[in-house]
Structures are given as C-alpha cells and as structure tokens.
Design a protein around this motif. Structure first.
Motif, PDB file in Angstrom:
ATOM      1  N   VAL A 205       0.745  -1.258   0.037  1.00 52.26           N
ATOM      2  CA  VAL A 205       0.061   0.118  -0.059  1.00 52.26           C
ATOM      3  C   VAL A 205       0.859   1.400   0.040  1.00 52.26           C
ATOM      4  CG1 VAL A 205      -1.686   1.607   1.245  1.00 52.26           C
ATOM      5  CG2 VAL A 205      -2.110  -1.059   1.097  1.00 52.26           C
ATOM      6  N   ILE A 206       1.939   1.287   0.806  1.00 50.34           N
ATOM      7  CA  ILE A 206       2.808   2.376   1.005  1.00 50.34           C
ATOM      8  C   ILE A 206       3.301   2.651  -0.552  1.00 50.34           C
ATOM      9  CG2 ILE A 206       4.873   3.123   2.081  1.00 50.34           C
ATOM     10  CD1 ILE A 206       4.075   1.941   4.586  1.00 50.34           C
ATOM     11  N   SER A 207       4.049   1.563  -1.149  1.00 51.13           N
ATOM     12  CA  SER A 207       4.727   1.814  -2.092  1.00 51.13           C
ATOM     13  C   SER A 207       3.609   2.022  -3.473  1.00 51.13           C
ATOM     14  CB  SER A 207       5.210   0.199  -2.954  1.00 51.13           C
ATOM     15  OG  SER A 207       6.142  -0.151  -1.824  1.00 51.13           O
ATOM     16  N   GLN A 208       2.415   1.701  -3.395  1.00 52.47           N
ATOM     17  CA  GLN A 208       1.491   2.095  -4.470  1.00 52.47           C
ATOM     18  C   GLN A 208       0.924   3.642  -4.335  1.00 52.47           C
ATOM     19  OE1 GLN A 208       0.675   0.132  -7.061  1.00 52.47           O
ATOM     20  NE2 GLN A 208      -0.564   1.780  -7.723  1.00 52.47           N
ATOM     21  N   GLN A 209       0.820   4.090  -3.016  1.00 48.74           N
ATOM     22  CA  GLN A 209       0.726   5.531  -2.694  1.00 48.74           C
ATOM     23  C   GLN A 209       1.706   6.310  -3.631  1.00 48.74           C
ATOM     24  OE1 GLN A 209       0.548   5.574   1.362  1.00 48.74           O
ATOM     25  NE2 GLN A 209      -1.491   5.256   1.378  1.00 48.74           N
ATOM     26  N   ALA A 210       3.095   6.034  -3.469  1.00 49.00           N
ATOM     27  CA  ALA A 210       3.869   6.681  -4.218  1.00 49.00           C
ATOM     28  C   ALA A 210       3.900   6.574  -5.539  1.00 49.00           C
ATOM     29  CB  ALA A 210       5.289   6.135  -3.884  1.00 49.00           C
ATOM     30  N   GLU A 211       3.291   5.233  -6.295  1.00 42.78           N
ATOM     31  CA  GLU A 211       3.014   5.201  -7.579  1.00 42.78           C
ATOM     32  C   GLU A 211       1.845   6.259  -8.209  1.00 42.78           C
ATOM     33  OE1 GLU A 211       4.870   3.720  -9.763  1.00 42.78           O
ATOM     34  OE2 GLU A 211       6.124   2.756  -8.240  1.00 42.78           O
ATOM     35  N   VAL A 212       0.964   6.234  -7.167  1.00 39.15           N
ATOM     36  CA  VAL A 212      -0.026   7.344  -7.353  1.00 39.15           C
ATOM     37  C   VAL A 212       0.462   8.816  -7.526  1.00 39.15           C
ATOM     38  CG1 VAL A 212      -2.140   8.186  -6.375  1.00 39.15           C
ATOM     39  CG2 VAL A 212      -1.948   5.852  -6.559  1.00 39.15           C
ATOM     40  N   GLN A 213       1.410   8.960  -6.594  1.00 37.07           N
ATOM     41  CA  GLN A 213       1.729  10.402  -6.748  1.00 37.07           C
ATOM     42  C   GLN A 213       2.562  10.461  -8.176  1.00 37.07           C
ATOM     43  OE1 GLN A 213       3.943  10.632  -3.014  1.00 37.07           O
ATOM     44  NE2 GLN A 213       1.978  11.071  -1.749  1.00 37.07           N
ATOM     45  N   ASN A 214       3.419   9.619  -8.275  1.00 32.13           N
ATOM     46  CA  ASN A 214       4.246   9.737  -9.411  1.00 32.13           C
ATOM     47  C   ASN A 214       3.366   9.954 -10.921  1.00 32.13           C
ATOM     48  OD1 ASN A 214       6.355   9.389  -8.013  1.00 32.13           O
ATOM     49  ND2 ASN A 214       6.636   7.213  -8.350  1.00 32.13           N
ATOM     50  N   ALA A 215       2.311   9.079 -10.827  1.00 30.85           N
ATOM     51  CA  ALA A 215       1.395   9.219 -12.027  1.00 30.85           C
ATOM     52  C   ALA A 215       0.725  10.379 -12.110  1.00 30.85           C
ATOM     53  CB  ALA A 215       0.135   7.939 -11.976  1.00 30.85           C
ATOM     54  N   SER A 216       0.258  11.018 -10.776  1.00 33.55           N
ATOM     55  CA  SER A 216      -0.255  12.460 -10.669  1.00 33.55           C
ATOM     56  C   SER A 216       0.678  13.385 -11.182  1.00 33.55           C
ATOM     57  CB  SER A 216      -0.666  12.621  -9.329  1.00 33.55           C
ATOM     58  OG  SER A 216      -1.397  13.906  -9.397  1.00 33.55           O
ATOM     59  N   ASP A 217       1.773  13.333 -10.968  1.00 32.69           N
ATOM     60  CA  ASP A 217       2.792  14.391 -11.306  1.00 32.69           C
ATOM     61  C   ASP A 217       2.987  14.366 -12.741  1.00 32.69           C
ATOM     62  OD1 ASP A 217       3.226  15.607  -8.855  1.00 32.69           O
ATOM     63  OD2 ASP A 217       4.854  14.161  -8.266  1.00 32.69           O
ATOM     64  N   GLN A 218       3.237  13.178 -13.350  1.00 34.40           N
ATOM     65  CA  GLN A 218       3.338  13.016 -14.762  1.00 34.40           C
ATOM     66  C   GLN A 218       2.138  13.646 -15.694  1.00 34.40           C
ATOM     67  OE1 GLN A 218       5.966  11.869 -16.534  1.00 34.40           O
ATOM     68  NE2 GLN A 218       4.922  12.085 -18.274  1.00 34.40           N
ATOM     69  N   LEU A 219       0.888  13.396 -14.922  1.00 31.95           N
ATOM     70  CA  LEU A 219      -0.289  13.948 -15.821  1.00 31.95           C
ATOM     71  C   LEU A 219      -0.126  15.435 -15.701  1.00 31.95           C
ATOM     72  CD1 LEU A 219      -2.796  13.500 -17.406  1.00 31.95           C
ATOM     73  CD2 LEU A 219      -3.959  13.340 -15.125  1.00 31.95           C
ATOM     74  N   LYS A 220       0.198  15.998 -14.575  1.00 30.94           N
ATOM     75  CA  LYS A 220       0.220  17.461 -14.300  1.00 30.94           C
ATOM     76  C   LYS A 220       1.439  18.225 -15.183  1.00 30.94           C
ATOM     77  CE  LYS A 220       0.791  17.321  -9.578  1.00 30.94           C
ATOM     78  NZ  LYS A 220       0.833  17.923  -8.378  1.00 30.94           N
ATOM     79  N   LEU A 221       2.332  17.345 -15.496  1.00 30.99           N
ATOM     80  CA  LEU A 221       3.491  17.653 -16.303  1.00 30.99           C
ATOM     81  C   LEU A 221       3.095  17.964 -17.780  1.00 30.99           C
ATOM     82  CD1 LEU A 221       6.417  18.491 -16.651  1.00 30.99           C
ATOM     83  CD2 LEU A 221       6.733  16.084 -17.163  1.00 30.99           C
ATOM     84  N   LEU A 222       1.881  17.068 -18.290  1.00 31.45           N
ATOM     85  CA  LEU A 222       1.648  17.089 -19.461  1.00 31.45           C
ATOM     86  C   LEU A 222       0.461  18.049 -19.655  1.00 31.45           C
ATOM     87  CD1 LEU A 222       1.560  13.138 -20.332  1.00 31.45           C
ATOM     88  CD2 LEU A 222       2.866  15.010 -21.456  1.00 31.45           C
ATOM     89  N   MET A 223      -0.194  18.353 -18.566  1.00 27.54           N
ATOM     90  CA  MET A 223      -1.458  19.454 -18.729  1.00 27.54           C
ATOM     91  C   MET A 223      -0.906  20.586 -18.523  1.00 27.54           C
ATOM     92  SD  MET A 223      -4.067  17.619 -15.901  1.00 27.54           S
ATOM     93  CE  MET A 223      -5.054  18.844 -15.797  1.00 27.54           C
ATOM     94  N   ASN A 224       0.169  20.940 -17.999  1.00 20.39           N
ATOM     95  CA  ASN A 224       0.715  22.240 -18.011  1.00 20.39           C
ATOM     96  C   ASN A 224      -0.138  23.340 -17.647  1.00 20.39           C
ATOM     97  OD1 ASN A 224       2.844  24.185 -18.447  1.00 20.39           O
ATOM     98  ND2 ASN A 224       2.564  24.406 -20.278  1.00 20.39           N
ATOM     99  N   ASN A 225      -1.065  23.062 -16.607  1.00 19.78           N
ATOM    100  CA  ASN A 225      -1.860  23.834 -16.127  1.00 19.78           C
ATOM    101  C   ASN A 225      -1.538  24.681 -14.858  1.00 19.78           C
ATOM    102  OD1 ASN A 225      -4.321  25.147 -14.840  1.00 19.78           O
ATOM    103  ND2 ASN A 225      -5.601  23.351 -15.274  1.00 19.78           N
ATOM    104  N   PRO A 226      -1.535  26.118 -14.891  1.00 24.21           N
ATOM    105  CA  PRO A 226      -1.106  27.032 -14.028  1.00 24.21           C
ATOM    106  C   PRO A 226      -1.696  26.675 -12.452  1.00 24.21           C
ATOM    107  CG  PRO A 226      -1.359  28.248 -16.085  1.00 24.21           C
ATOM    108  CD  PRO A 226      -2.046  26.929 -16.242  1.00 24.21           C
ATOM    109  N   THR A 227      -2.969  26.258 -12.587  1.00 26.51           N
ATOM    110  CA  THR A 227      -3.690  26.111 -11.299  1.00 26.51           C
ATOM    111  C   THR A 227      -3.255  24.694 -10.745  1.00 26.51           C
ATOM    112  OG1 THR A 227      -5.536  25.203 -12.342  1.00 26.51           O
ATOM    113  CG2 THR A 227      -5.400  27.365 -12.040  1.00 26.51           C
ATOM    114  N   LEU A 228      -2.556  23.718 -11.550  1.00 27.17           N
ATOM    115  CA  LEU A 228      -2.209  22.511 -11.007  1.00 27.17           C
ATOM    116  C   LEU A 228      -0.748  22.229 -11.416  1.00 27.17           C
ATOM    117  CD1 LEU A 228      -5.288  20.441 -11.834  1.00 27.17           C
ATOM    118  CD2 LEU A 228      -4.697  21.054  -9.571  1.00 27.17           C
ATOM    119  N   ALA A 229      -0.041  22.932 -11.101  1.00 24.72           N
ATOM    120  CA  ALA A 229       1.390  23.038 -11.496  1.00 24.72           C
ATOM    121  C   ALA A 229       2.310  21.675 -10.922  1.00 24.72           C
ATOM    122  CB  ALA A 229       2.221  24.468 -11.199  1.00 24.72           C
TER     123      ALA A 229
END
Length: 464
Positions: A205-229
């Motif tokens: 569970v702990i490792s998977q929480q990190a995977e969720v955060q990594n996937a979230s950051d990757q999507l934010k990087l592609l979105m390039n939304n100033p409100t979700l930097a």
C-alpha cells in the motif's frame, strides 16, 4: 515551443512574398561647380570663359515593382535645377529646370523567365509554412495521446491502490481471528505467516501510494495547467469509470484514413512538392541568360519646374532604348550539377515518402492488433475475476457454516483474497490497456484530435 514554428514560418512567407511589393526610392543632391577651363584663341582673340561656375541641384524619385514574369517595371522622374554663373555668357533659361520622366522595363526571356521561377521562393516559403503547421499538428496529436495515456495510468494506479487497501483490510480481519485462536489451535508458524502476509500488504500500500503520486505528477506535467503546476503537492484523482466499448475496424479503411490524415505524411507530401519546385527552378537555371530591356524617356526644359513638366507630358522630346543582353557559361557545369542534384533530392524525397507509407501501414496493423488483443483480454480477465470472486464467496459460505475456523482455512482465505485482488487488478489493467491501444490506433490513423472533438484551425496556429 512547437507552436512558435508555424508563426516563424508565416513571417518567412511574408518576407518571400514582399519582393513583389512596390519599392520607392528617392535621392537629392546639390553640386556647386567652379572649375577652370581651356579657352580658344582665334587670331589672338580669346573665345570662351576661363572658368565655369554653376550650381546644380538634382532630385530623383522612382517606383519599381518586380513582376511575377520575372521582370521589373520602373517609373522614375528626375528634376535638375542648373544655375549658371559663368562670366561673359548669358544662358537662357537661367536658372533652368530640366525634367525627365522614364519608363523602364527589364525582362529575362530564358533563364529566370515565368511565374514558376519568379514565384518559386514564395511557393517554397508557403510550403515551409504549411509543413510547420503539420509538424505542430503532429506534436499536438502526440501530446493529446500522451496525456490520455497518462490519465489512464493514473486511473490504473488509483484502482490498484484501492484494491491493495481492501486486501490489507481483509488481511487484518484474518489476523485478528488468528490472534484470538493462538491460545488453543493456532501455531506460531501459522500466525507468523499471516502477520507477514499482512505486513507485506501494508508495504505494498505504501509503495502504491508513491506510484499514484508519480502518475499524478506525470499527468500534471503534460497538462501544464498553472492552477495544477508540477511543483504543487495536490494529487489528481480521475473521475468516472474506464469503459470498454465495442469497436468495429476495417484494415483497408483504417490505412486509407491514416494516409489521408496523418500530419507526418502530409508534411512529407509537402516536401516532395517543394522538391518538384526546386527541380523546375534548377532546370530553368541551365538556360542561357537572355534579357530584354526597353526604356522610354520624356524630357522637358524651362525656367520653372511646372512648365518643364508640362513639356514632359506633352511628349515633344522623347528618347527610347531597346536592347538584348546574352550570357552563357561555355560548359555550364554549375547549373547542370545543380539540376542533377535537385533531381536526386526529389528521388530521395519520394523514397522517404514511400518508406513512411510502409511504416504507417505497420503502425496501423500493430495498433489494430493491440486493440483486438486487449479487447479479448478484457473479456478473459472479467471471467477470471468472476471466478475468483465466486471462489471467495464459497469460502465465506463455508466460513459461516463451520463450527470452528482452522488456521489452514484462514490461510486459504488469505490466498483467495490475494487471488481476487490480482484478478481485479488484471481486469482493470486490461481495460486501461484497451483504451491505451485505442489511443495509439487513433494516433496511427491521424484522427486523435477529431476523436476528442478538438478543432484545429490553421489560421489560429499561424497567429501567435
């Protein structure tokens, strides 16, 4: 960054087309003259002045335009005011105003003749602008596809986290039961094995929480939304279900769609057209240089500028010039080599385009195969998940009917829970893979924007 290229190419096109704009030129000068000069002696008597003194003011203006035939047309006017102060002589008129109106036409008849040559740079710049738009469109297709896949991956990581949290919760309940039975029928090894299983689930569970955060950051990087930097700590959470819809595909129709819509193929077709233009220009360059010049001048001279121009418009004093100039290198190796080089480059461009067609066909077939395989796996994994759920349900029924829960039964329950969790993850993974494969297929077909109802306007792409 990719959006800048079409705007840059647009300015290059404007520069190339600007050579056909009218060009205005002007010049003004004042020349004061006082120079000694020879005198003529006839029978010891001097004729002429010993010096020439004058003040000359010259004003010139012209308007020229390059023609699409390759020639140049110029309208020019020259005004000269001469004030003569040479002693011993009387000039009439003094000061004098001389006006000259000139019409000049220059036209190449062989090399450099015609719209194909004169407009070649404009057409090449226009092609470069169109090519940059297609390259920008290709970048946009890839960005939309990557963003969609990143969203799907985020949804997958969230679902895996949910399953693993459920699995941990179920494992804790089993350990609690074993804890109560340690006093009379649960061995230390059985209990330790169950505790180790739960601890492993907790670590997952702990490792998977990190995977969720990594996937979230990757999507934010592609979105390039100033409100979700990307620097924010917000974790994105997808909404809705990942659906698997029936889709019917035809290999022939899919390949034809890709050939008509893929921006990279459009770009290569533009490159072939540009090479055709260069071949025509290079072929024209092998011709001799034969230029025609025609000039017509109207003169006027009087004591005032107005009356001088009146004589110009009366067309009383006219001079004309017409001529031909010829030039041809004896061996003409430079032009011939350029022509051969341009033809070879055209062959290379056509070969590159044909190779790209084959690559597109391969990408389409691979993408279609992945879609079909993923669709089959969705059905298979759904059946697998149902079977595992039924297995766990049967254990729960047996658990309710047993008078006592043995450690062996509880360990079997742990294993069955893990099997159901894996089946749920496999089912959702196959759904994500199906949608990812579908996104890759749309990318291979060049219809990503259309499938997401994104309107691409060439004019907007050029406006920056």
């Amino acid at each position: 960054l990719a959006r800048l290229e079409p705007a840059i190419s647009k300015q290059s096109y404007i520069q190339a087309d600007s050579v056909f704009d009218f060009v205005f030129a002007g010049n003004a000068s004042n020349n004061g003259v006082k120079i000694p000069q020879q005198q003529t002696l006839v029978g010891g008597i001097q004729f002429g002045a010993s010096e020439s003194v004058s003040d000359v003011q010259t004003y010139e203006a012209s308007l020229a335009k390059k023609l699409t035939s390759g020639g140049t047309f110029t309208v020019a006017s020259t005004v000269t005011k001469t004030d003569s102060e040479t002693s011993g002589f009387t000039f009439n008129p003094n000061p004098s105003w001389q006006s000259i109106g000139t019409l000049d036409f220059k036209q190449p008849l062989l090399r450099g003749f015609g719209e194909k040559v004169a407009l070649s740079e404009v057409k090449l710049a226009k092609n470069a602008s169109a090519k940059s738009i297609q390259e920008f469109k290709q970048t946009l297709h890839a960005l939309v596809t990557d963003t969609e896949k990143a969203y799907l991956q985020l949804a997958l990581q969230w679902r895996i986290l949910q399953v693993q949290e459920w699995l941990l919760e179920q494992g804790d309940s089993v350990v609690e039961i074993l804890e109560l039975r340690r006093a009379y029928d649960t061995s230390e090894s059985d209990y330790a094995q169950a505790v180790a299983t739960v601890k492993q689930r907790s670590a997952n569970v702990i490792s998977q929480q990190a995977e969720v955060q990594n996937a979230s950051d990757q999507l934010k990087l592609l979105m390039n939304n100033p409100t979700l930097a990307i620097e924010t700590t917000t974790v994105l959470c997808p909404k809705g279900d990942i659906k698997v819809e029936d889709i019917h595909l035809s290999l022939r129709d899919t390949i034809l769609t890709a050939a008509a819509n893929r921006p990279d193929l459009q770009s290569l077709r533009i490159s072939v057209d540009s090479q055709n233009i260069k071949v025509k220009v290079a072929k024209n360059a092998t011709l001799p240089q034969l230029d025609l010049q025609a000039q017509l001048s109207f003169y006027g001279l009087d004591s005032g500028i107005g009356s001088a121009y009146s004589e110009v418009f009366n067309s009383e004093y006219i001079s004309h010039l017409i001529g031909l100039s010829f030039e041809q290198p004896l061996d003409n190796r430079f032009a011939k080599a350029g022509y051969r080089s341009s033809r070879l480059q055209r062959v290379a461009a056509i070969t590159t385009y044909n190779k790209a067609i084959q690559q597109v066909i391969l990408e389409v077939k691979v993408a279609m195969r992945k879609v079909a395989t993923s669709a089959a796996l969705v059905s298979a994994n759904k059946s697998f998940r149902i079977a595992q759920a039924e297995n766990l349900r049967a254990l729960r029924v047996e658990e309710d009917t047993l008078t006592g829960l043995t450690p062996t039964f509880l360990n079997l329950k742990l294993q069955t829970q893990a099997g159901l969790a894996n089946a749920r993850i496999a089912e959702f993974t196959s759904a994500v893979n199906f949608n990812s494969a579908l996104a890759s297929l749309y990318l291979a077909m060049g219809t990503t924007l259309e499938m997401h109802q994104i309107i691409f306007d060439d004019a907007v792409a050029l406006d920056y």
